[in-house]
Enzyme design. Structure first.
Site, PDB file in Angstrom:
ATOM      1  N   ASP A 197       0.842  -1.206   0.000  1.00  0.00           N
ATOM      2  CA  ASP A 197       0.000   0.000   0.000  1.00  0.00           C
ATOM      3  C   ASP A 197       0.878   1.257   0.000  1.00  0.00           C
ATOM      4  OD1 ASP A 197      -2.415  -1.524   0.149  1.00  0.00           O
ATOM      5  OD2 ASP A 197      -1.987  -1.868   2.258  1.00  0.00           O
TER       6      ASP A 197
ATOM      7  N   HIS B 164      -5.692  -3.644   5.431  1.00  0.00           N
ATOM      8  CA  HIS B 164      -5.290  -3.940   4.055  1.00  0.00           C
ATOM      9  C   HIS B 164      -6.477  -4.474   3.248  1.00  0.00           C
ATOM     10  CE1 HIS B 164      -2.813  -4.849   0.647  1.00  0.00           C
ATOM     11  NE2 HIS B 164      -3.213  -6.109   0.652  1.00  0.00           N
TER      12      HIS B 164
HETATM   13  N1  LIG Z   1      -0.496  -8.509   1.850  1.00  0.00           N
HETATM   14  C1  LIG Z   1      -0.548  -8.081   0.605  1.00  0.00           C
HETATM   15  O1  LIG Z   1      -0.347  -6.889   0.334  1.00  0.00           O
HETATM   16  C2  LIG Z   1      -0.836  -9.026  -0.506  1.00  0.00           C
HETATM   17  C3  LIG Z   1      -1.272 -10.293  -0.245  1.00  0.00           C
HETATM   18  N2  LIG Z   1      -1.500 -11.184  -1.247  1.00  0.00           N
HETATM   19  C4  LIG Z   1      -1.965 -12.514  -0.875  1.00  0.00           C
HETATM   20  O2  LIG Z   1      -0.871 -13.434  -0.897  1.00  0.00           O
HETATM   21  C5  LIG Z   1      -1.375 -14.764  -1.063  1.00  0.00           C
HETATM   22  C6  LIG Z   1      -0.580 -15.523  -2.106  1.00  0.00           C
HETATM   23  O3  LIG Z   1      -0.750 -14.961  -3.368  1.00  0.00           O
HETATM   24  P1  LIG Z   1      -0.043 -15.620  -4.673  1.00  0.00           P
HETATM   25  O4  LIG Z   1       1.372 -15.915  -4.384  1.00  0.00           O
HETATM   26  O5  LIG Z   1      -0.378 -14.759  -5.809  1.00  0.00           O
HETATM   27  O6  LIG Z   1      -0.846 -16.990  -4.765  1.00  0.00           O
HETATM   28  P2  LIG Z   1      -0.395 -18.343  -5.503  1.00  0.00           P
HETATM   29  O7  LIG Z   1      -1.603 -19.215  -5.591  1.00  0.00           O
HETATM   30  O8  LIG Z   1       0.340 -18.028  -6.742  1.00  0.00           O
HETATM   31  O9  LIG Z   1       0.647 -18.974  -4.492  1.00  0.00           O
HETATM   32  C7  LIG Z   1       0.286 -19.416  -3.233  1.00  0.00           C
HETATM   33  C8  LIG Z   1       1.196 -20.553  -2.830  1.00  0.00           C
HETATM   34  O10 LIG Z   1       0.791 -21.003  -1.549  1.00  0.00           O
HETATM   35  C9  LIG Z   1       0.956 -22.409  -1.544  1.00  0.00           C
HETATM   36  N3  LIG Z   1       0.205 -23.011  -0.463  1.00  0.00           N
HETATM   37  C10 LIG Z   1      -1.112 -23.333  -0.402  1.00  0.00           C
HETATM   38  N4  LIG Z   1      -1.380 -23.949   0.753  1.00  0.00           N
HETATM   39  C11 LIG Z   1      -0.227 -24.018   1.442  1.00  0.00           C
HETATM   40  C12 LIG Z   1       0.132 -24.547   2.702  1.00  0.00           C
HETATM   41  N5  LIG Z   1      -0.755 -25.136   3.511  1.00  0.00           N
HETATM   42  N6  LIG Z   1       1.415 -24.458   3.079  1.00  0.00           N
HETATM   43  C13 LIG Z   1       2.333 -23.860   2.271  1.00  0.00           C
HETATM   44  N7  LIG Z   1       2.050 -23.340   1.071  1.00  0.00           N
HETATM   45  C14 LIG Z   1       0.793 -23.421   0.662  1.00  0.00           C
HETATM   46  C15 LIG Z   1       0.503 -22.848  -2.911  1.00  0.00           C
HETATM   47  O11 LIG Z   1       0.964 -24.155  -3.206  1.00  0.00           O
HETATM   48  C16 LIG Z   1       1.117 -21.775  -3.779  1.00  0.00           C
HETATM   49  O12 LIG Z   1       2.402 -22.143  -4.230  1.00  0.00           O
HETATM   50  C17 LIG Z   1      -2.865 -14.596  -1.415  1.00  0.00           C
HETATM   51  O13 LIG Z   1      -3.651 -14.830  -0.275  1.00  0.00           O
HETATM   52  C18 LIG Z   1      -2.970 -13.132  -1.813  1.00  0.00           C
HETATM   53  O14 LIG Z   1      -4.250 -12.599  -1.635  1.00  0.00           O
HETATM   54  C19 LIG Z   1      -1.281 -10.845  -2.551  1.00  0.00           C
HETATM   55  C20 LIG Z   1      -0.828  -9.588  -2.878  1.00  0.00           C
HETATM   56  C21 LIG Z   1      -0.624  -8.561  -1.895  1.00  0.00           C
HETATM   57  O1  LIG Z   2      -5.791  -7.343  -4.109  1.00  0.00           O
HETATM   58  C1  LIG Z   2      -5.453  -8.494  -3.790  1.00  0.00           C
HETATM   59  O2  LIG Z   2      -6.221  -9.454  -3.730  1.00  0.00           O
HETATM   60  C2  LIG Z   2      -4.024  -8.724  -3.433  1.00  0.00           C
HETATM   61  C3  LIG Z   2      -3.601  -7.645  -2.523  1.00  0.00           C
HETATM   62  O3  LIG Z   2      -3.810  -7.697  -1.338  1.00  0.00           O
HETATM   63  C4  LIG Z   2      -3.040  -6.429  -3.115  1.00  0.00           C
HETATM   64  O4  LIG Z   2      -2.626  -6.427  -4.293  1.00  0.00           O
HETATM   65  O5  LIG Z   2      -2.988  -5.421  -2.412  1.00  0.00           O
END
Ligand SMILES: NC(=O)C1=CN([C@@H]2O[C@H](COP(=O)(O)OP(=O)(O)OC[C@H]3O[C@@H](n4cnc5c(N)ncnc54)[C@H](O)[C@@H]3O)[C@@H](O)[C@H]2O)C=CC1
Ligand SMILES: O=C([O-])CC(=O)C(=O)O
Length: 352
Positions: free
Chosen positions: A185, A212
């Site tokens: 953010d 967030h």
């Molecule tokens: N805090 C923030 O600002 C942001 C948060 N996110 C969040 O981050 C998370 C991940 O996003 P991506 O990497 O794009 O998703 P993705 O689906 O590409 O990767 C997620 C990974 O987590 C793994 N996974 C699932 N269950 C698991 C477990 N029990 N133990 C270990 N690994 C496990 C999957 O196998 C996969 O490799 C989502 O919840 C998303 O909303 C995304 C962008 C910004």
């Molecule tokens: O928007 C989403 O789902 C992933 C996220 O938290 C971000 O990009 O800030």
């Protein structure tokens, strides 16, 4: 012959990295930089996990980088381990290897869990991600209860309270060591403000407070530090910027059209926040970052605001500073939703 001997050695060096394959590190004289910090990434094979692994491998403060996921870690580990930076990379696959991935670790970063598709809210991810974060935090409580924890998995407004309740239940909770990662953010706010005022984003540092998700993301546009004279926005600019920062995640989700949410900018932001935590662990002074933490800055039990980091994590949560009328209204407008998301997380973790 010399060439093939060299190849064999390289093969063994990379293939030892998955501890399940039974190949030892005997051929390596050095076992990794002993003086650095040990980091684990849980969800390392995902969209965020892979570029984040790359960036952490390149961080000179890291001596050991443990990559854990339920799929594909051997490939990611072999790939990242070939980068000529000093951190030793080790892969861990599946829940039986969770505790080994976490043993002795100083910093755990959690990007595990499903991402949004167009039309979904972050709260729609709760059903699946709440259980994933709970399981992973149970592992942290067992294997590295003193580690600093950076939670990326959404909905952050609920997953951080879940993590806290798991640690409380295990008797290991230290609020100073648990952080929800909201750096993206701030990164977005700096970028969008820089675009509007025509400055280098490196000169801008906008505190983004609250939580967030949607309206809980509140950029304090009256406080873009480091710029003199202070930037003044018109009402139109303030509305445009606040709206764009609050909806930055959705902007990426829609552009990716069903293939995921922010991964590259998130990996950058997570690496930036992790680096701040590592530098603080090493004793560097004066490090301040926004993060979603247990807080008394408002009447909400968790809140993102500027936090001074130290050897034990969150050393001091800084006050919000003077707010404009627009920002005060934004703060009031977010409270109900943020409290609801926090309660939902606590309820999930305490009723299980
Ligand atoms: N805090 C923030 O600002 C942001 C948060 N996110 C969040 O981050 C998370 C991940 O996003 P991506 O990497 O794009 O998703 P993705 O689906 O590409 O990767 C997620 C990974 O987590 C793994 N996974 C699932 N269950 C698991 C477990 N029990 N133990 C270990 N690994 C496990 C999957 O196998 C996969 O490799 C989502 O919840 C998303 O909303 C995304 C962008 C910004
Ligand atoms: O928007 C989403 O789902 C992933 C996220 O938290 C971000 O990009 O800030």
């Amino acid at each position: 012959m010399a060439e093939s001997r060299a190849r064999g050695r390289l093969w063994r060096m990379s293939s030892h990295l998955n501890p399940s394959d039974g190949v030892s590190m005997e051929v390596c004289r050095a076992k990794g930089g002993a003086t650095g910090l040990r980091v684990a990434i849980l969800g390392a094979a995902g969209g965020i996990g892979q570029p984040l692994s790359l960036l952490l491998k390149m961080n000179p403060l890291v001596s050991t980088l443990n990559l854990y996921d339920v799929v594909n870690t051997p490939g990611v580990t072999a790939d990242v381990s070939h980068i000529d930076a000093s951190a030793v990379v080790r892969g861990f696959l599946g829940k039986d290897q969770l505790d080994s991935a976490l043993e002795g670790v100083d910093l755990v970063i959690i990007p595990a869990g499903i991402p949004r598709k167009p039309g979904m809210s972050r709260d729609d991810l709760f059903k699946i991600n709440a259980g994933i974060v709970r399981t992973l935090c149970e592992g942290i409580a067992r294997a590295c209860p003193r580690a600093i924890v950076n939670v990326i998995s959404n909905p952050v407004n609920s997953t951080v309270p879940i993590a806290a309740e798991v640690f409380k239940k295990a008797g290991t909770y230290d609020p100073r060591r648990l952080f929800g990662v909201t750096t993206l953010d701030v990164v977005r706010a700096n970028t969008f403000v820089a675009e509007v005022v025509g400055l280098d984003p490196k000169l801008i540092s906008v505190p983004v407070v609250g939580g967030h998700a949607g309206v809980t993301i509140l950029p304090l546009l009256s406080q873009p530090l480091q710029v003199t004279p202070a930037i003044r926005f018109s009402d139109e600019e303030r509305h445009y910027l606040t709206n764009r920062i609050q909806n930055g995640g959705t902007e990426v989700v829609e552009a990716k059209a069903g293939t995921g949410s922010a991964t590259l900018s998130m990996a950058y932001a997570a690496a930036k926040f992790a680096d701040a935590c590592l530098r603080a662990l090493k004793g560097e002074d004066g490090i301040v970052e926004c993060s979603f933490v247990a807080s008394q800055v408002t009447d909400l039990p968790y809140f993102s605001s500027r936090v001074k980091l130290g050897r034990n994590g969150a050393e001091e949560i800084l006050p919000l500073g003077p707010l404009t009328e627009f920002e005060r209204k934004g703060l009031e407008a977010m409270k109900k939703e943020l409290q609801g998301s926090i309660d939902k997380g606590i309820q999930f973790a305490t009723s299980a």
